[in-house]
Each structure stands twice: as structure tokens, then as C-alpha cells.
Design an enzyme around this catalytic site. Sequence first.
Site, PDB file in Angstrom:
ATOM      1  N   ASP A 318       0.830  -1.204   0.000  1.00  0.00           N
ATOM      2  CA  ASP A 318       0.000   0.000   0.000  1.00  0.00           C
ATOM      3  C   ASP A 318       0.872   1.264   0.000  1.00  0.00           C
ATOM      4  OD1 ASP A 318      -2.344   1.452   0.095  1.00  0.00           O
ATOM      5  OD2 ASP A 318      -2.462   1.409   2.286  1.00  0.00           O
ATOM      6  N   GLU A 321       2.553   4.956  -4.140  1.00  0.00           N
ATOM      7  CA  GLU A 321       2.483   5.810  -5.356  1.00  0.00           C
ATOM      8  C   GLU A 321       3.718   6.692  -5.517  1.00  0.00           C
ATOM      9  OE1 GLU A 321       0.042   5.526  -3.083  1.00  0.00           O
ATOM     10  OE2 GLU A 321      -1.128   4.130  -4.297  1.00  0.00           O
ATOM     11  N   ASP A 422      -8.918   3.269  -2.638  1.00  0.00           N
ATOM     12  CA  ASP A 422      -9.932   3.708  -1.669  1.00  0.00           C
ATOM     13  C   ASP A 422     -11.220   4.172  -2.345  1.00  0.00           C
ATOM     14  OD1 ASP A 422      -8.007   3.089   0.120  1.00  0.00           O
ATOM     15  OD2 ASP A 422      -7.431   5.156   0.548  1.00  0.00           O
TER      16      ASP A 422
HETATM   17  C1  GLC Z   1      -4.863   3.227   2.563  1.00  0.00           C
HETATM   18  C2  GLC Z   1      -5.286   1.941   1.868  1.00  0.00           C
HETATM   19  C3  GLC Z   1      -6.368   1.251   2.661  1.00  0.00           C
HETATM   20  C4  GLC Z   1      -5.861   1.003   4.083  1.00  0.00           C
HETATM   21  C5  GLC Z   1      -5.414   2.305   4.734  1.00  0.00           C
HETATM   22  C6  GLC Z   1      -4.753   2.088   6.097  1.00  0.00           C
HETATM   23  O1  GLC Z   1      -5.876   4.153   2.543  1.00  0.00           O
HETATM   24  O2  GLC Z   1      -5.706   2.164   0.549  1.00  0.00           O
HETATM   25  O3  GLC Z   1      -6.767   0.059   2.041  1.00  0.00           O
HETATM   26  O4  GLC Z   1      -6.882   0.426   4.847  1.00  0.00           O
HETATM   27  O5  GLC Z   1      -4.466   2.964   3.903  1.00  0.00           O
HETATM   28  O6  GLC Z   1      -3.666   1.272   5.987  1.00  0.00           O
END
Ligand code: GLC
Length: 702
Positions: A318, A321, A422
Site C-alpha cells: 500500500d 504511489e 480507496d
Molecule cells: C490506505 C489503503 C487502505 C488502508 C489504509 C490504512 O488508505 O488504501 O486500504 O486500509 O491505507 O492502511
Amino acid sequence: MIYKITYGVPDVSSEAIVNEKKVKVVFLEFLNKIFDGYSFEKLDGGFLELKISLKEKTGYYFGFGDKVGPFNRKGRKYVFWNTDDFTHHPGADPLYKSFPFFIYITKNFKFGVFTDYPGFMEIDLDSEGIGEISFRIKGEGFNQYIILEDNVKRILKNYLYLTGKNVAFPFWSFGYQQSRWSYFTQDEVLKVAEEFRERGIPCDVIWLDIDYMDKYKVFTWSQENFPNHREMLKKLHDMGFKVSAILDPGVKVEKGYDVFEEAKEKYFLRDKTGKDFEGAVWPGRVRFPDFSERKVRSWWGKKVKKLFDGGIDGFWNDMNEIAIFASEKDLENVSEKLKCLKLEDGIKVAGALGEIGEIKKKGRGDEIIHLSGKEHYKLKNIYGFNMIRATFGGFPKNKRKLLITRSAYSGVQRYGGVWTGDNHSWWEHILLEMQRINSLSLVGVFNTGFDVGGFGGNVSPELMIRFMQLGLFMPLFRNHSAIGTRRQEPWSFAKEYEDVMKKIIKYRYELIPYLYTKYMMGILNDTPLVVPMFYHFEKDELSYQIFDEFLVGRDLLVAPVYNPGVNKRMVYLPKRALDFNEKNFLKKGWHLVDAPLDKVPHFVLDGSIIFTQKPVEYLKNSYNEELTAHIVAFNDRAIGYLYEDDGESYNYKKGMYNIYKIVYDKGKVNILPRKNGYVHKKRNIRFKVYTKTSLKEFDMEF
Ligand code: GLC
């Protein structure tokens, strides 16, 4: 045929390309042959621009992966600059990933264009309406691959020839998956797992979000909230669950923290002065591994291996980017009142600056320098690609992996899959996700899913069910939601809704033999599981206009409901099909069908055979012994397939699998082994034959 043209003098490589043998290298002038003309020039500010005039101007444009906006990409300019946008509305751009590949379709002419450049890029698909497409990059040069074929399947196969085959996911990853930001303690995780088993709702995977870590430090466990995580993992495994954990790239700056100490001044991205670049993410002040370096990937892989050996079965990558809440430079330019902010404040900095969107868009292209000396704006779009590549490297070689990433670039399919980031508990996002998953298929990513129920916002029971009815047909079926939003586990709703959700999830398990067969045959043949109608019905001109139905495999058509209070749906069928809810035949053409809340319109196309099984609590490595073959044979003829393998290794690459072709012809079933590379137990199959006049049933051992 694939043609390659190089523009300018490229000084960076995305490493998306793995095969170039059958590529024909041509010069710019080649464009005059297939198009109405072109121009290529250097612009101020370090940009290069290519403009192409089309001969046939009224085509459809599909691709670019999970960007938002209409399914047909025509008439808009798209930016490729991987960006975290956690409230993306339908017009948002750029988003998390860059797949600069699209397919152009007119009646007589089809081509695919892959513009391979890992830095800042814009592609304009005729936003002026004059039949002109343009490509603009910031950098020294780029390669472009033009694929000329007369059908979409072959265009995609050629693209996958260039960028690599999809890696197969484990059999168990086809089960239902439950996630939440966060299950905060080991007791909470176990409680969720127990609820599934007690309520008889099937589930295979539980996901751990950032709170399993100690102060969000990657590769650690919180001693406070997960003091006996080994015991927790053992209990979960004993109950038949697999566990997948989040990994974020930002390494907390903390003296004595081994991951930080090992990497500092060695493996991290730099700033312009040559020091390790620092930003604020969840842990506060962090530094970022430079995954474009092999040595950094191998160091990261060893850390992943430790977690894997400790009992974690899968990972999601995660914030890659890279999502950075603020850098030192951002903090220099704040008002007096905010001068007290520090990177250590983590998410609070983003909140206080109140302009996180703008900061993100800047992307720090000029602030960050890679260990190779290259500017980040030339490599930004492959940061996530290289992170999942590093994570992939940490697993044992012959073990299939459940591995997804939020940020990605073309070629990511070689290492893992993606989720769409998200999304929100908005009705609009059901349609959006349907289109994004189909667009991802068209850029060759087969392992895909979205946050079922919506990540942000509070879902209603009705919306949750409609989301699930779409998720049910996706390669990955994962329910995930954000901190501060209402709970989304199936039992968080009134009993009548929980019952519907349980039915939906069980139905997913019933469909596994069909889904897995089509998925694995697709992995072998470079054909996505979920595809738009035109993929299999290219001669049907109307199919290019169908944006809210899709096919799962060749034989199953799905038309989910994506509006509230709706209990009917208009559906276009490209050929005669069996309404799989009502079990009656419908002709090719438009139909208004019933879609009450507990039903999702879906159809088995005439002439096909699909396999289902009795639902199970969780997936072992093979189908249930009780299988049903649904033979849909209006005119007493149908063909279908059944695929099976060990579900967990890459031995399928060595031919260790079975494919049976089942031919039904006027009352007779013929099972033809097309491939016999795997031993399975004998089992009983119940055949259900739907013809224009009757429903017949019989059993057969095989
Ligand atoms: C980001 C991710 C999400 C995750 C959050 C906390 O927003 O896209 O899936 O739950 O971070 O880690």
C-alpha cells in the site's frame, strides 16, 4: 504484428517489456502508413510531444486500467502520475496506477498502443473531437509499441507477449476475504474469525491492516496488541483461515530499529542534497527504499520471507504511489501558525495542512533523486511495480502468492494483482468498479478486486448487498472498510440482510469450479476471467456500447444492479441464454428481468456447460467431491470444460494439471481428457440438462 518506435533518446527503462523477439522495429515515418499523419516535437519545460491524426475518427477507446470516468475513454486527456486520491469522484485523475495501454476499435480497423514511459506522461484521446490523439512526456525519450491485429483478443495476447504472463494466485484466494482498517488486537481478529465459523458464513482470508505493527513500523508486530501473534496465526490456520498483512514502503526513522538502521544512507531514496529523503506517513518521519535497485529489492525480500515463515500467507502493498503526507519542503512554506508541525506528526500534518490533495499532485518529482542519480519524475510510476516485485521475491519459489498492490505499472501481472484503492460506499462506485475491473482486464491484469462495500463512507444494507453481488464474480472478493466508518462484516446488519449476504457468499463457493476453471485456463491462454461483452462477441456491434454488463469466462453473463430501490434491470444478451435465477431461456436481445434485492441477474449462455459445487466453509486445495454440471443446451448440444491442479504451486507451468472437455450431444455426455497431468480422486457428478423442452438429471462417476 507488433511495431516499435523510439522517440527521442530514452534514458530510463520501466522494465515492463520482457519479450521483444517478434517485434518489428520501425521509424517515425511508419506512422504515415497507418495514420493520417503525425508530428513529433520538443516543447519547453523538458516535454516531448507526439500527435497522431486518425484515418477513421469514430472509434471506441478502451483500456488504461482502473482510471475512473466512462468505460469508453474517448474525448478525454489522462495523466499518468501515480497518485493516492482517497475520495476519487468520477472525474478524478491521475489515480494510483499507470497502464498507458489502450485499444482503439472501429468496424474495420483495430490497434493497441502501449506507450512505455515510467515518468510523467499525458495521453489525450481526442479531447478536441478532431480525430487526434497525443502523447506528452516529461523526459528524454520513450518507446511505443503499436499492435495491429484484427481482433481485441489478439491485441491483448500480443501486449501480454510484450509485458509478461499473469502469475496464478492460490486456489484459496478465490474464497471470500474479510478486511477492515483495522482489527486492532489479536482478540478482535480471532473474534471475527470465530463469528464466521459460528454463523456458518464461508470465509478463507482475514486481512491485517496497519495496526498489527508496532507504531506502524514495517516488519514488526505490536507487542501490546498482538503479544501472542504466533498463537493467533496458528489458531486461525487451524480454523482454516489464511492471513494477509499490509506492507507500506515508508520505514520509520528511529534509532535502533533494525530495518531503519540497515537501510539508512544505503537503500533509501535521496533528496537533492544527497541526504536520505524524508516524508511523513503513518509512522511519522519515514524514509523510502529505492526499489528500482536490485540490492534493495533483495534486502526487502528477505524481510518479507521472515514474515512469511512466521505464518503470514499473503501481502498487500500500500501507499506506494508514493503517498507522502508532507516533506520538509512543504513544512517550510506553511503559515506561522503551522510552523510547529513536524514530519513526526504523521497523518496530523496532512490534516493540518488541509491541502493534501494539492501536495500529492506535485508528486515530489523534483524533490526526490534515485540511487542511480535519476530524478523521481522519470521513475515515479514504477515505484509500486518495483515494490511488489521485491515482495514477490521474498516468497518461496514454487509457492503461489496472494499479493496485491495499490500502485502499479504495466507488467505488474508478472508479480501479482491489484485492488482499485480507496473507493467509497457510494452507489456510483458499483458501476465504477465494474468498469475498472473490466478495464484492468484489458491492460492484462487478471488478478483484480475492489473494496466490497466501499472503503470510505457508511454503507447501507442495500448498498452492501449490491456491492457483494458484483464482488461475488470478481477474481478477488474482499470486503474492506476504513477506520471511522460503520462495520461491514455480514453480521453488522439486520438478520434479514445478513441472511442475504450469507447466501451470496455461499454462492461464490458454489461457483468455484467454474470460476477456477476459467481463471486457470485464462492464465494459460492469456485470457482474462472478467471481460467486457465485446471481448467474446466482437462481431456484435452493440457489444461495444454495453458498459454495465460483463462476462465471467465465456459462458456466464452478469448484469448487476447499481442503483438503490431498483428491482428490475434491462439486460442485453448477445445470444440465447438461460436466466440462471429463473432457469428459463431468453432470446438474444434486450430483456427486462427481475432483480429483487436477493438476486443478481446472471445468465449462462446457450451451448455451454458450467460446473458448480456444494458450498464449503473454506477452500481446501481442490473442489468439493459433489459437483454439478449445468448443461445449457436449448437445442440439445453444449460444450464445457473442467480444469484442476494442486492449487498452490506453479507446477501447472510444467503441465501438471487436468483439462476435461465435456461434450453433450442429444442426451449423451462425452468426457474428453484434453490434458491429464494431475491425479484426482474419483467423484460423482450430477448432470442437469436444460433444453428447450425439459430439465433432465442424471449422475455419472468420473
Ligand atoms: C490506505 C489503503 C487502505 C488502508 C489504509 C490504512 O488508505 O488504501 O486500504 O486500509 O491505507 O492502511
